[in-house]
Scaffold this motif. Structure first.
Motif, short mmCIF file in Angstrom:
data_model
loop_
_atom_site.label_atom_id
_atom_site.label_comp_id
_atom_site.label_asym_id
_atom_site.label_seq_id
_atom_site.Cartn_x
_atom_site.Cartn_y
_atom_site.Cartn_z
N ILE A 28 0.84 -1.20 0.00
CA ILE A 28 0.00 0.00 0.00
C ILE A 28 0.88 1.25 0.00
CG2 ILE A 28 -1.68 1.31 1.36
CD1 ILE A 28 -2.81 -1.43 2.27
N LEU A 53 -3.61 -5.24 -4.19
CA LEU A 53 -3.48 -4.11 -3.27
C LEU A 53 -2.80 -2.93 -3.94
CD1 LEU A 53 -2.37 -5.71 0.15
CD2 LEU A 53 -4.47 -4.44 -0.31
N THR A 57 -4.88 0.50 -5.16
CA THR A 57 -4.52 1.74 -4.47
C THR A 57 -4.07 2.80 -5.47
OG1 THR A 57 -3.86 0.48 -2.50
CG2 THR A 57 -3.07 2.74 -2.66
#
Length: 197
Positions: A28, A53, A57
Motif C-alpha cells: 500500500i 493491493l 490503491t
C-alpha cells in the motif's frame, strides 16, 4: 534522472500475501508514493493479494494502471473485476516486452515465484549489457532481499559479476528512500560496444 521524468514504473510483486502484515503495508505504501509523485503503474496483471493491493490503491488514487498478463494465467490471477487497463498477451516473453515498453523504471518487491524472479533478472541483464538503461530497484522490506544481495556480493567477489556491474540495482528498505535512489540512478557499469536489439 529527476522524479518528474518517471511517468510510469513497473512493479514486480508477489501473487500471495506472504506471512507478515508488513508486506501488505509496504504494498500500500509503494502504491501511495506512486500516486503522490504522479507516477502511473505497470504490473503483472493479477488483481489478487499484493498485486491487487498495489493496483487498486494506485487506481483509486487517480493514476493510470496497466496490467500485462499471459492468457494462461488469467483464470488463476484475475477475479471478476479488473483494475485499470488489462492487456492479455500470449506468453511470459511478450509480457516482459510489453512491461518494458511502457515503463521508465522497475521496482521489485516481494518476488514470490521463479517466474517473477526471472523477469527481474532479465531486466538486470538488459542493464548489464546496456540494451536498456532503466533504473532497477529492490524494495527490501524487513530484509527480504538480504540473501539475494549477499549472493550478488559473493558473485562479484568470486569474479562472476564484474565490479562495474555490481551497483546496477538500487535498494532501500522503504518506498520513499527507494524512489529517491531511483531518481539519482545512473548506470555505473561499462557499456558493451555492440547493443543487441
Amino acid at each position: 534522472m529527476s522524479a518528474s521524468k518517471f511517468k510510469t514504473i513497473c512493479v514486480f510483486c508477489g501473487s500471495s500475501l506472504g506471512k507478515k502484515k508488513s508486506y501488505q503495508d509496504a504494498a500500500i505504501d509503494i502504491a501511495k508514493k506512486l500516486v503522490m509523485k504522479n507516477i502511473d503503474l505497470v504490473y503483472e496483471g493479477g488483481n489478487i493479494v499484493l498485486m491487487g493491493l498495489i493496483s487498486q490503491t494506485v487506481f483509486d488514487g487517480g493514476r493510470h494502471v496497466l496490467g500485462v498478463i499471459p492468457k494462461p494465467l488469467m483464470d488463476k490471477e484475475i477475479t471478476s473485476v479488473t483494475i485499470g487497463k488489462l492487456k492479455p498477451v500470449a506468453n511470459i516473453h511478450q509480457r516482459k516486452a510489453e512491461m518494458n515498453l511502457h515503463s521508465d523504471a522497475f521496482i521489485a518487491m516481494l518476488v514470490s515465484g521463479y517466474g517473477t524472479l526471472e523477469e527481474l533478472f532479465e531486466v538486470i541483464t538488459w542493464a548489464q549489457l546496456a540494451i536498456r538503461n532503466k533504473p532497477i530497484g529492490l524494495l527490501n522490506i524487513d530484509g527480504y532481499y538480504n540473501s539475494l544481495l549477499s549472493f550478488i556480493d559473493q558473485a562479484v567477489e568470486e569474479g562472476f559479476i564484474k565490479p562495474s556491474a555490481h551497483h546496477i540495482i538500487a535498494s532501500a528498505s522503504n518506498a520513499k528512500e527507494l524512489i529517491e535512489e531511483l531518481k539519482d540512478y545512473y548506470p555505473c557499469h561499462k557499456e558493451v560496444t555492440v547493443k543487441l536489439n
